[in-house]
Design an enzyme around this catalytic site. Sequence first.
Site, PDB file in Angstrom:
ATOM      1  N   CYS A  44      84.227  48.149  20.112  1.00 53.49           N
ATOM      2  CA  CYS A  44      85.187  48.933  19.572  1.00 53.49           C
ATOM      3  C   CYS A  44      85.820  49.983  20.709  1.00 53.49           C
ATOM      4  CB  CYS A  44      85.107  49.415  18.188  1.00 53.49           C
ATOM      5  SG  CYS A  44      86.471  50.226  17.352  1.00 53.49           S
ATOM      6  N   ARG A  48      83.854  57.457  20.365  1.00 54.97           N
ATOM      7  CA  ARG A  48      82.431  57.778  19.965  1.00 54.97           C
ATOM      8  C   ARG A  48      81.406  56.600  20.276  1.00 54.97           C
ATOM      9  NH1 ARG A  48      83.946  59.136  14.176  1.00 54.97           N
ATOM     10  NH2 ARG A  48      85.224  57.417  14.598  1.00 54.97           N
ATOM     11  N   HIS A 100      80.417  48.831  14.817  1.00 54.95           N
ATOM     12  CA  HIS A 100      79.776  49.959  14.476  1.00 54.95           C
ATOM     13  C   HIS A 100      80.020  50.542  13.277  1.00 54.95           C
ATOM     14  CE1 HIS A 100      83.323  52.914  14.821  1.00 54.95           C
ATOM     15  NE2 HIS A 100      83.898  51.779  15.499  1.00 54.95           N
TER      16      HIS A 100
HETATM   17 CO    CO Z   1      85.892  50.994  15.724  1.00 55.54          CO
END
Ligand code: CO
Length: 231
Positions: A44, A48, A100
């Site tokens: 993704c 983060r 995630h």
């Molecule tokens: Co994401």
Amino acid sequence: MKDEKYYKIFHDNLKWVADKNNADKDFFSRHYEQQTPDYLYIGCSDSRVPANEITGLAMGDLFVHRNIGNVVANNDMNMMSVLQYSVEVLDVKHIVVCGHYGCGALKAAMLPHSFGVLDNWLRNIRDVYRFHKLELDGIDDVDLRMDRLSEVNVKEQCLNVIKTAAIQESYLRKGYPLVHGWMYDMRNGILKDMNIDFESLLCKVQEIYNLSDDVKNPKYFNVYNPPKPKN
Ligand code: CO
């Protein structure tokens, strides 16, 4: 406006260059010559979830493709080109789809209303929701339901990787790359291998999506010549 934070990037870059050169004077020239990553990482875009940092892999070890929601869409020429190049030129040994927990794309996909142009992309994830609606709607807790959608999304995107000719032909001829599904937990930093059964998924996929030629040749592993059961 270019503020202090912006200029700091270039200042820090020069410090990083000096540190690398001090530790290894050939560092940049060696990397400039070639790259030989064993892994293609599809993850993704979320800031983060930095691919090299969470895997501990160094520069040159990881070929990376990131997009919103770690989607593998067969009409995305960017994704398909990355896949083919990784397999046929870089000769990667592993392809990883890494999702995630807490993914904003999945949160958006679970809401039945429009997000403008993003709807076209979210369609890929909404389709995953539709395939797994029965299981997902049986989970009362919204956060747990989203966690589960993240996991089944990774599995579906692994299937999308396996549906491609590049992967099928390479695996049948060379025995790699293997396809893996991972989940990264932003709450504690832990990376989890979902241990998807690549060979049985490949076999299942080929019942409908076989794109490798010479399908009945016994030297190829496929639905006609399934793998021997493991002990
Ligand atoms: Co994401």
